[in-house]
Design an enzyme around this catalytic site. Structure first.
Site, PDB file in Angstrom:
ATOM      1  N   LYS A  22       0.830  -1.212   0.000  1.00  0.00           N
ATOM      2  CA  LYS A  22       0.000   0.000   0.000  1.00  0.00           C
ATOM      3  C   LYS A  22       0.860   1.256   0.000  1.00  0.00           C
ATOM      4  CE  LYS A  22      -1.985   1.614   3.970  1.00  0.00           C
ATOM      5  NZ  LYS A  22      -1.659   3.045   4.151  1.00  0.00           N
ATOM      6  N   ASN A  23       1.795   1.340   0.933  1.00  0.00           N
ATOM      7  CA  ASN A  23       2.544   2.589   1.075  1.00  0.00           C
ATOM      8  C   ASN A  23       3.541   2.816  -0.054  1.00  0.00           C
ATOM      9  OD1 ASN A  23       1.080   3.012   3.347  1.00  0.00           O
ATOM     10  ND2 ASN A  23       2.750   2.674   4.796  1.00  0.00           N
ATOM     11  N   CYS A 116      -6.120  12.313  11.987  1.00  0.00           N
ATOM     12  CA  CYS A 116      -6.603  10.972  11.691  1.00  0.00           C
ATOM     13  C   CYS A 116      -6.612  10.171  12.976  1.00  0.00           C
ATOM     14  CB  CYS A 116      -5.736  10.301  10.637  1.00  0.00           C
ATOM     15  SG  CYS A 116      -4.174   9.726  11.285  1.00  0.00           S
ATOM     16  N   ARG A 121      -2.116  15.107  11.918  1.00  0.00           N
ATOM     17  CA  ARG A 121      -1.215  14.782  10.809  1.00  0.00           C
ATOM     18  C   ARG A 121      -0.779  16.091  10.170  1.00  0.00           C
ATOM     19  NH1 ARG A 121      -1.456   8.947   9.886  1.00  0.00           N
ATOM     20  NH2 ARG A 121      -0.020   9.018   8.176  1.00  0.00           N
ATOM     21  N   ASP A 305       4.183   1.286  12.311  1.00  0.00           N
ATOM     22  CA  ASP A 305       3.035   0.519  11.813  1.00  0.00           C
ATOM     23  C   ASP A 305       3.008  -0.908  12.372  1.00  0.00           C
ATOM     24  OD1 ASP A 305       2.301   2.716  10.387  1.00  0.00           O
ATOM     25  OD2 ASP A 305       2.763   1.914   8.414  1.00  0.00           O
ATOM     26  N   ARG A 397      -8.438  -1.030   4.335  1.00  0.00           N
ATOM     27  CA  ARG A 397      -7.570   0.016   3.781  1.00  0.00           C
ATOM     28  C   ARG A 397      -6.189  -0.545   3.476  1.00  0.00           C
ATOM     29  NH1 ARG A 397      -6.306   3.917   7.699  1.00  0.00           N
ATOM     30  NH2 ARG A 397      -4.837   4.478   6.087  1.00  0.00           N
TER      31      ARG A 397
END
Ligand code: UD1
Length: 421
Positions: A22-23, A116, A121, A305, A397
């Site tokens: 994803k990132n 968030c 952020r 994460d 997500r």
């Protein structure tokens, strides 16, 4: 809204290929508009954040087609330079489009992403980087407004090694006149990946993976082809899942170095890890040992994460495991839910101390953010009885078919279809 139902007590066994990252794909999707070419991306994961990015590309005027894991983007006719609130609300990291839109259109308007689940952020570093490249930056009625008819290379220093700000600066600098030297850059593997993609687009860029990146403009190509790298946080998730539930897993595709800090901690706790070329095996039999202090840091340090995932793996480890969260303010939201499952956790600002318990019991809990949600699923795999995790779409997500993947490895897990999104 959906409910994950996890029946604990079944070890995970088998092998799996780790999904695309994803990132890594998000900045690559943004960079795809930089020059107006046709890009084909493969190994693109089916995730909510990816779908939101594809929608942004469409709104900007790109023709986007997806077939399975392949996404084709034709960015020859970019007509828009604005991302409205409806879209930034769907994906907070849409700020990563700032540099690309500004470079392509000479201006960009992006609704402020706002805070968030992990806390505020800020985007100050992104904006300072654009200013250092000659852009005029204002915030008007909740929108970031950037203008730069022509960007100019120079020295851009990041006061913190922000991943997103590094990506934005790299992308914008490709369109700048002259050389840009980016100092204080983030060193994450996703930055190296972005450099690879920018080179395929025709950019002259070097240094990614170190704190100094040099960009000397680009000679645009008409077609670009790129395969998205495997997701190291999903890799870390599977390692922690095996540590919590027990079992024997082989992760394929992943570069073991990308999960080095996580694998090291798990090995110190008593898991058995064997790394090969693009494969990593983990075996966990009896009870793991605590006693470690896990401090989140920029890469190659322990990733923020992976902190909730590692916390799930430590809940039953004998002794105390201490966590120090240095990157985000609100990253212990899973802790109260772990406690509902019988875990012993003491929170004190940036620190969390877990005292391992003999057993966890299933409970009704809630996913409050993406990795915290995955961590609760992992804890459920290692708990007695059924854990019900209420999820307002966070896990999707970042995880592609997480229920399917875990079931194929012997996990007992399903998503309640009646209340699925
Ligand atoms: C990326 C990852 C996210 C990961 C994070 C840290 C993506 C899409 N997301 O997020 O999963 O958790 O890196 O590894 O790649 N900061 C500022 N000002 C700024 C920007 C950031 O103060 O302008 C601070 C943040 O508040 C945070 C720290 O810098 O404390 C790191 O954030 P950053 O590296 O920018 O994270 P993201 O790129 O948003």
């Amino acid at each position: 809204m959906s409910i994950w139902r996890v029946q604990g007590g079944y070890p995970l066994e088998g092998s799996l290929t780790i999904q695309g990252a994803k990132n890594a794909v998000l900045p690559v999707l943004a960079a795809a508009i930089l020059t107006g070419c046709e890009t084909e991306l493969t190994n693109v994961p089916a995730l909510r954040d990816v779908e939101a990015s594809l929608e942004i590309l469409r709104q900007l005027g790109c023709v986007v087609q997806r077939q399975g894991g392949t996404v084709a983007i034709d960015s020859r006719n970019v007509t828009g330079c604005r991302i409205p609130r409806e879209l930034t609300g769907q994906m907070r990291s849409s700020i990563v489009f700032l540099g690309a839109i500004l470079a392509r259109c000479g201006q960009a308007r992006i609704a402020m992403p706002g805070g968030c689940e992990l806390g505020p952020r800020p985007v100050d570093l992104h904006l300072a980087a654009m200013e250092a490249l000659g852009a005029e930056v204002r915030v008007e009625q909740g929108e970031i407004v950037c203008r730069a008819p022509g960007l100019t290379g120079g020295t851009v220093h990041l006061a913190l090694p922000s991943v997103g700000a590094t990506e934005n600066a790299m992308i914008a600098a490709c369109a700048a006149r002259g050389e840009t030297i980016l100092t204080g850059a983030a060193k994450e593997p996703e930055i190296v990946e972005l450099q690879g993609f920018l080179r395929v687009l025709g950019a002259d860029v070097e240094g990614a993976g170190t704190s100094v990146i040099k960009i000397r403009g680009m000679r645009p190509v008409r077609h670009a082809l790129w395969r998205v790298m495997p997701d190291r946080i999903v890799g870390a998730t599977m390692l922690c899942a095996c540590a919590c539930a027990g079992g024997d897993l082989e992760l394929r595709g992943l570069d073991p170095a990308h999960v080095g800090s996580v694998a090291e901690e798990l090995a110190a706790m008593g898991a058995q890890l064997d790394a090969g070329t693009r494969r990593l095996r983990i075996r966990c039999g009896g009870r793991l040992r605590g006693g470690r202090t896990i401090v989140t840091e920029p890469y190659p340090g322990f990733p923020t994460d992976a902190q909730p995932l590692m916390m799930a793996a430590s809940l039953k480890a004998a002794g105390r495991t201490t966590f120090v969260e240095n990157i985000f303010d609100h990253r212990y939201r899973q802790a109260a839910h772990f406690a509902a499952m019988g875990a012993d956790i003491r929170l004190d600002g940036r620190r969390a101390v877990v005292t391992g318990v003999e057993r966890l019991r299933g409970a009704r809990v809630e996913a409050e953010d993406l990795r915290g949600g995955a961590a609760l699923i992992i804890a459920g795999l290692g708990a007695e009885g059924e854990t019900e995790i209420l999820d307002r779409g966070h896990v999707a997500r970042g995880y592609e078919g997480f229920d399917r993947v875990l079931s194929a490895l012997g996990g007992h897990i399903k998503i309640d279809p009646a209340r699925q999104e």
